[in-house]
Design a protein around this motif. Structure first.
Motif, PDB file in Angstrom:
ATOM      1  N   GLY A  15       0.783  -1.216   0.000  1.00 24.00           N
ATOM      2  CA  GLY A  15       0.000   0.000   0.000  1.00 24.00           C
ATOM      3  C   GLY A  15       0.814   1.265   0.000  1.00 24.00           C
ATOM      4  N   ALA A  16       2.131   1.150  -0.168  1.00 21.99           N
ATOM      5  CA  ALA A  16       2.971   2.335  -0.016  1.00 21.99           C
ATOM      6  C   ALA A  16       4.036   2.500  -1.093  1.00 21.99           C
ATOM      7  CB  ALA A  16       3.648   2.316   1.355  1.00 21.99           C
ATOM      8  N   ALA A  17       4.375   1.466  -1.844  1.00 21.78           N
ATOM      9  CA  ALA A  17       5.565   1.564  -2.696  1.00 21.78           C
ATOM     10  C   ALA A  17       5.364   1.007  -4.106  1.00 21.78           C
ATOM     11  CB  ALA A  17       6.730   0.832  -2.029  1.00 21.78           C
ATOM     12  N   LEU A  18       4.131   0.886  -4.570  1.00 18.40           N
ATOM     13  CA  LEU A  18       3.880   0.360  -5.910  1.00 18.40           C
ATOM     14  C   LEU A  18       4.320   1.368  -6.959  1.00 18.40           C
ATOM     15  CD1 LEU A  18       2.606  -2.010  -7.531  1.00 18.40           C
ATOM     16  CD2 LEU A  18       0.435  -0.749  -7.445  1.00 18.40           C
ATOM     17  N   GLY A  69     -19.075  -0.630 -24.978  1.00 22.60           N
ATOM     18  CA  GLY A  69     -17.937  -0.675 -25.894  1.00 22.60           C
ATOM     19  C   GLY A  69     -17.175  -1.985 -25.786  1.00 22.60           C
ATOM     20  N   PRO A  70     -16.033  -2.063 -26.462  1.00 22.02           N
ATOM     21  CA  PRO A  70     -15.259  -3.312 -26.459  1.00 22.02           C
ATOM     22  C   PRO A  70     -14.682  -3.619 -25.091  1.00 22.02           C
ATOM     23  CG  PRO A  70     -14.049  -1.552 -27.542  1.00 22.02           C
ATOM     24  CD  PRO A  70     -15.422  -1.018 -27.291  1.00 22.02           C
ATOM     25  N   LEU A  71     -14.419  -4.894 -24.863  1.00 19.93           N
ATOM     26  CA  LEU A  71     -13.738  -5.314 -23.639  1.00 19.93           C
ATOM     27  C   LEU A  71     -12.307  -4.793 -23.638  1.00 19.93           C
ATOM     28  CD1 LEU A  71     -14.964  -9.019 -23.612  1.00 19.93           C
ATOM     29  CD2 LEU A  71     -15.537  -7.315 -21.867  1.00 19.93           C
ATOM     30  N   VAL A  72     -11.847  -4.313 -22.496  1.00 19.46           N
ATOM     31  CA  VAL A  72     -10.449  -3.904 -22.419  1.00 19.46           C
ATOM     32  C   VAL A  72      -9.577  -5.160 -22.401  1.00 19.46           C
ATOM     33  CG1 VAL A  72     -11.084  -1.817 -21.157  1.00 19.46           C
ATOM     34  CG2 VAL A  72     -10.286  -3.817 -19.897  1.00 19.46           C
ATOM     35  N   PRO A  73      -8.358  -5.082 -22.910  1.00 17.70           N
ATOM     36  CA  PRO A  73      -7.484  -6.256 -22.907  1.00 17.70           C
ATOM     37  C   PRO A  73      -7.265  -6.785 -21.486  1.00 17.70           C
ATOM     38  CG  PRO A  73      -6.578  -4.529 -24.308  1.00 17.70           C
ATOM     39  CD  PRO A  73      -7.724  -3.917 -23.562  1.00 17.70           C
ATOM     40  N   PRO A  74      -7.063  -8.090 -21.343  1.00 17.58           N
ATOM     41  CA  PRO A  74      -6.858  -8.664 -20.011  1.00 17.58           C
ATOM     42  C   PRO A  74      -5.739  -7.998 -19.226  1.00 17.58           C
ATOM     43  CG  PRO A  74      -7.171 -10.407 -21.628  1.00 17.58           C
ATOM     44  CD  PRO A  74      -7.071  -9.123 -22.396  1.00 17.58           C
ATOM     45  N   GLU A  75      -4.665  -7.579 -19.919  1.00 16.75           N
ATOM     46  CA  GLU A  75      -3.546  -6.960 -19.207  1.00 16.75           C
ATOM     47  C   GLU A  75      -3.974  -5.695 -18.478  1.00 16.75           C
ATOM     48  OE1 GLU A  75      -2.269  -9.454 -22.542  1.00 16.75           O
ATOM     49  OE2 GLU A  75      -3.546  -7.657 -22.478  1.00 16.75           O
ATOM     50  N   ARG A  76      -4.820  -4.903 -19.106  1.00 19.20           N
ATOM     51  CA  ARG A  76      -5.278  -3.674 -18.469  1.00 19.20           C
ATOM     52  C   ARG A  76      -6.218  -3.983 -17.309  1.00 19.20           C
ATOM     53  NH1 ARG A  76      -7.594  -0.263 -23.304  1.00 19.20           N
ATOM     54  NH2 ARG A  76      -8.286   1.086 -21.568  1.00 19.20           N
ATOM     55  N   ALA A  77      -7.063  -4.982 -17.466  1.00 24.62           N
ATOM     56  CA  ALA A  77      -7.949  -5.370 -16.374  1.00 24.62           C
ATOM     57  C   ALA A  77      -7.154  -5.909 -15.190  1.00 24.62           C
ATOM     58  CB  ALA A  77      -8.955  -6.412 -16.857  1.00 24.62           C
ATOM     59  N   ARG A  78      -6.096  -6.667 -15.480  1.00 22.04           N
ATOM     60  CA  ARG A  78      -5.243  -7.179 -14.392  1.00 22.04           C
ATOM     61  C   ARG A  78      -4.531  -6.031 -13.688  1.00 22.04           C
ATOM     62  NH1 ARG A  78      -2.277 -10.479 -17.231  1.00 22.04           N
ATOM     63  NH2 ARG A  78      -3.991 -11.971 -17.258  1.00 22.04           N
ATOM     64  N   GLY A  79      -4.125  -5.036 -14.462  1.00 23.23           N
ATOM     65  CA  GLY A  79      -3.516  -3.863 -13.854  1.00 23.23           C
ATOM     66  C   GLY A  79      -4.469  -3.181 -12.887  1.00 23.23           C
ATOM     67  N   MET A  80      -5.736  -3.077 -13.273  1.00 22.25           N
ATOM     68  CA  MET A  80      -6.740  -2.490 -12.379  1.00 22.25           C
ATOM     69  C   MET A  80      -6.825  -3.265 -11.072  1.00 22.25           C
ATOM     70  SD  MET A  80     -10.885  -2.351 -12.888  1.00 22.25           S
ATOM     71  CE  MET A  80     -10.987  -4.144 -12.718  1.00 22.25           C
ATOM     72  N   LEU A  81      -6.809  -4.590 -11.145  1.00 17.39           N
ATOM     73  CA  LEU A  81      -6.911  -5.406  -9.931  1.00 17.39           C
ATOM     74  C   LEU A  81      -5.734  -5.177  -8.989  1.00 17.39           C
ATOM     75  CD1 LEU A  81      -8.177  -8.865 -11.302  1.00 17.39           C
ATOM     76  CD2 LEU A  81      -9.519  -6.985 -10.329  1.00 17.39           C
ATOM     77  N   VAL A  82      -4.526  -5.114  -9.534  1.00 15.78           N
ATOM     78  CA  VAL A  82      -3.364  -4.949  -8.660  1.00 15.78           C
ATOM     79  C   VAL A  82      -3.340  -3.553  -8.058  1.00 15.78           C
ATOM     80  CG1 VAL A  82      -1.664  -4.218 -10.412  1.00 15.78           C
ATOM     81  CG2 VAL A  82      -0.912  -5.478  -8.407  1.00 15.78           C
ATOM     82  N   VAL A  83      -3.792  -2.550  -8.814  1.00 16.31           N
ATOM     83  CA  VAL A  83      -3.843  -1.192  -8.265  1.00 16.31           C
ATOM     84  C   VAL A  83      -4.871  -1.118  -7.145  1.00 16.31           C
ATOM     85  CG1 VAL A  83      -4.461   1.206  -8.757  1.00 16.31           C
ATOM     86  CG2 VAL A  83      -3.013  -0.063 -10.359  1.00 16.31           C
ATOM     87  N   ARG A  84      -6.065  -1.687  -7.373  1.00 17.05           N
ATOM     88  CA  ARG A  84      -7.086  -1.620  -6.314  1.00 17.05           C
ATOM     89  C   ARG A  84      -6.651  -2.393  -5.080  1.00 17.05           C
ATOM     90  NH1 ARG A  84      -9.501   1.460  -3.528  1.00 17.05           N
ATOM     91  NH2 ARG A  84     -11.626   1.055  -2.823  1.00 17.05           N
ATOM     92  N   LEU A  85      -6.010  -3.521  -5.279  1.00 16.72           N
ATOM     93  CA  LEU A  85      -5.510  -4.295  -4.144  1.00 16.72           C
ATOM     94  C   LEU A  85      -4.516  -3.470  -3.328  1.00 16.72           C
ATOM     95  CD1 LEU A  85      -5.083  -6.874  -2.496  1.00 16.72           C
ATOM     96  CD2 LEU A  85      -3.573  -7.707  -4.316  1.00 16.72           C
ATOM     97  N   ASN A  86      -3.606  -2.806  -3.997  1.00 17.33           N
ATOM     98  CA  ASN A  86      -2.613  -2.007  -3.280  1.00 17.33           C
ATOM     99  C   ASN A  86      -3.267  -0.843  -2.545  1.00 17.33           C
ATOM    100  OD1 ASN A  86       0.395  -1.621  -2.888  1.00 17.33           O
ATOM    101  ND2 ASN A  86      -0.168   0.395  -3.661  1.00 17.33           N
ATOM    102  N   GLN A  87      -4.260  -0.209  -3.184  1.00 12.97           N
ATOM    103  CA  GLN A  87      -4.964   0.884  -2.519  1.00 12.97           C
ATOM    104  C   GLN A  87      -5.674   0.401  -1.256  1.00 12.97           C
ATOM    105  OE1 GLN A  87      -7.504   2.148  -5.763  1.00 12.97           O
ATOM    106  NE2 GLN A  87      -6.295   4.008  -6.078  1.00 12.97           N
ATOM    107  N   LEU A  88      -6.301  -0.764  -1.334  1.00 16.47           N
ATOM    108  CA  LEU A  88      -7.005  -1.294  -0.170  1.00 16.47           C
ATOM    109  C   LEU A  88      -6.034  -1.597   0.967  1.00 16.47           C
ATOM    110  CD1 LEU A  88      -9.543  -3.652  -1.976  1.00 16.47           C
ATOM    111  CD2 LEU A  88     -10.028  -1.441  -0.898  1.00 16.47           C
ATOM    112  N   LEU A  89      -4.817  -2.017   0.617  1.00 14.07           N
ATOM    113  CA  LEU A  89      -3.794  -2.253   1.641  1.00 14.07           C
ATOM    114  C   LEU A  89      -3.359  -0.957   2.311  1.00 14.07           C
ATOM    115  CD1 LEU A  89      -1.657  -4.914  -0.248  1.00 14.07           C
ATOM    116  CD2 LEU A  89      -2.740  -5.263   1.984  1.00 14.07           C
ATOM    117  N   ALA A  90      -3.530   0.181   1.630  1.00 17.37           N
ATOM    118  CA  ALA A  90      -3.182   1.468   2.228  1.00 17.37           C
ATOM    119  C   ALA A  90      -4.137   1.844   3.347  1.00 17.37           C
ATOM    120  CB  ALA A  90      -3.178   2.558   1.163  1.00 17.37           C
ATOM    121  N   GLY A  91      -5.285   1.169   3.430  1.00 14.75           N
ATOM    122  CA  GLY A  91      -6.255   1.448   4.472  1.00 14.75           C
ATOM    123  C   GLY A  91      -7.180   2.573   4.080  1.00 14.75           C
TER     124      GLY A  91
END
Length: 446
Positions: free
Chosen positions: A5-8, A76-98
């Protein structure tokens, strides 16, 4: 790669998105503390006991899951899986920030989804820079089992988590998809701007351009960070090349200034984006013993930084096309016009058309988004940052910038080699584009 939550960083988001790194979770203490506080809150709390948007004053009991169902409406079109995976890792890190108040039991499930390649079916359109509500609501319905994940390992059970009603708004109140796109764009553009120095060095060598403009005394007289960096890199590649002309065209003489400005804009964008990657941009923010209603979700800093970055790419690309034009001139290469094998041949003439087409696309993508706004939800939400569009356009800049640089690289390589009869250049351009993204394949002039 441990998330805390601090160094991504932008580079780490790219590595996880494209499957070259997996994630582990650090301490859940901050997430757990916010969750404990959220369960003790009394009185009206936006999105937990009320509706959202213009419904903020309407008391709602247990309607959070309906919020997810109503907001999972992208288009619209589905975003590529890589971008969707990026969203997941960003949200996970934000949630760890509290600060969200989401049940911390969700976080290991999200980490498992990332590592097993599960991505939600996120659509392109549905956000204006005030939160990626459609994308994250879609993700939440996948976790609930109401929607199917788009991708994922077949030998791993689909990630499931029984989100509580109170977790609904806290989970989707984030710009994680926008930030993921921005991080991916910055990482890829940094690679291209680095490669551009190597390409410029080839053109310097092919035209006998002077290294005098990148000399240390010149750069010390105007110490912009990006300019100093670009000049030092190019100086190292060129060595002490003697001047053969009093002054070269701007494509050579002003390279450190123009390219350096792009490097400075990129560094500024990275700072802003990495700040938000590691921030609790939650509304309401659960901190201490209270829920703080606020506007930290607003994306104005990201939109402005990405507007500046996209604008700065255009002059850098324009200078590449200027060097390309110089490479067509016999006075600079001692070769026939257009580097043809014989007088009257077309040689690499077509590269100027290709490069100018790509440059026109870059100009279009540089249109600022921060000058616009929107008023929605019965006037309750009366401003928008449009960082979503800024990030999407920044990602789209990668291809035309790569093509412009590839055109210059093909011409410079031709100028330094033996004459080549006229032939199609598509394969040459593809080879050059691959070399731009593979540092070990780049030519080092000396």
């Amino acid at each position: 790669m441990e998330l805390d939550g601090a160094a991504l960083t932008c580079a780490q988001v790219h590595a996880v998105s494209y499957g070259t790194a997996q994630v582990t979770i650090g301490s859940l203490d901050r997430a757990r503390a916010a969750w404990d506080t959220a369960r003790e809150l009394t009185g009206p709390v936006y999105g937990r006991g009320t509706g959202v948007g213009a419904n903020k004053d309407v008391q709602v009991d247990g309607g959070g899951l309906d919020l997810l169902r109503s907001h999972a409406g992208g288009a619209g079109p589905l975003v590529p899986p890589e971008r969707a995976r990026g969203m997941l890792v960003v949200r996970l890190n934000q949630l760890l920030a509290g600060g969200s108040g989401v049940d911390p039991g969700l976080l290991p499930v999200l980490a498992g989804a990332v590592n097993a390649g599960f991505t939600p079916p996120v659509r392109t359109y549905g956000a204006i820079g005030t939160g990626d509500l459609t994308a994250l609501a879609t993700t939440a319905l996948c976790l609930l089992g109401e929607l199917g994940w788009r991708t994922g390992r077949e030998d791993v059970p689909a990630p499931r988590y029984a989100l509580a009603s109170g977790d609904a708004l806290p989970f989707i109140s984030s710009g994680a998809a926008t930030l993921a796109d921005a991080a991916l764009a910055c990482h890829r553009l940094r690679g291209l701007l680095d490669a551009a120095v190597d390409v410029a060095a080839l053109s310097f060598e092919a035209t006998g351009a002077s290294a005098e403009p990148v000399a240390a005394p010149v750069q010390e007289a105007r110490p912009h960070p990006g300019q100093a960096l670009a000049a030092a890199r190019l100086r190292g590649l060129l060595g002490g090349r003697p001047a053969t002309r009093i002054q070269d065209p701007y494509g050579f003489r002003a390279f450190p200034q123009v390219h350096g400005a792009a490097l400075d804009a990129l560094a500024g964008a990275e700072r802003v984006i990495e700040t938000d990657l590691n921030s609790a941009t939650e509304n309401p923010l659960v901190a201490g013993s209270l829920a703080w209603h606020n506007g930290n979700f607003h994306s104005a800093p990201v939109a402005l930084a990405l507007d500046a970055l996209r604008a700065a790419l255009v002059p850098a690309a324009q200078l590449s096309t200027a060097r390309l034009a110089t490479l067509m001139e016999p006075a600079y290469t001692d070769r026939p016009p257009f580097l043809a094998a014989r007088p009257g041949g077309s040689g690499v003439m077509i590269l100027e058309y290709v490069a100018q087409d790509a440059l026109a696309e870059l100009r279009h993508l540089a249109t600022p988004v921060a000058t616009g706004t929107a008023v929605i939800s019965r006037g309750t939400e009366d401003h928008a940052g449009f960082a979503t569009q800024a990030a999407r356009h920044a990602l789209r800049c990668v291809e035309p910038l790569e093509i412009v640089l590839a055109c210059e690289r093909v011409a410079a390589t031709r100028a330094l080699g033996d004459p080549v009869p006229d032939r199609p250049l598509t394969a040459d351009l593809e080879t050059a584009r691959q070399a731009l993204t593979a540092p070990e394949d780049r030519h080092r002039a000396g």
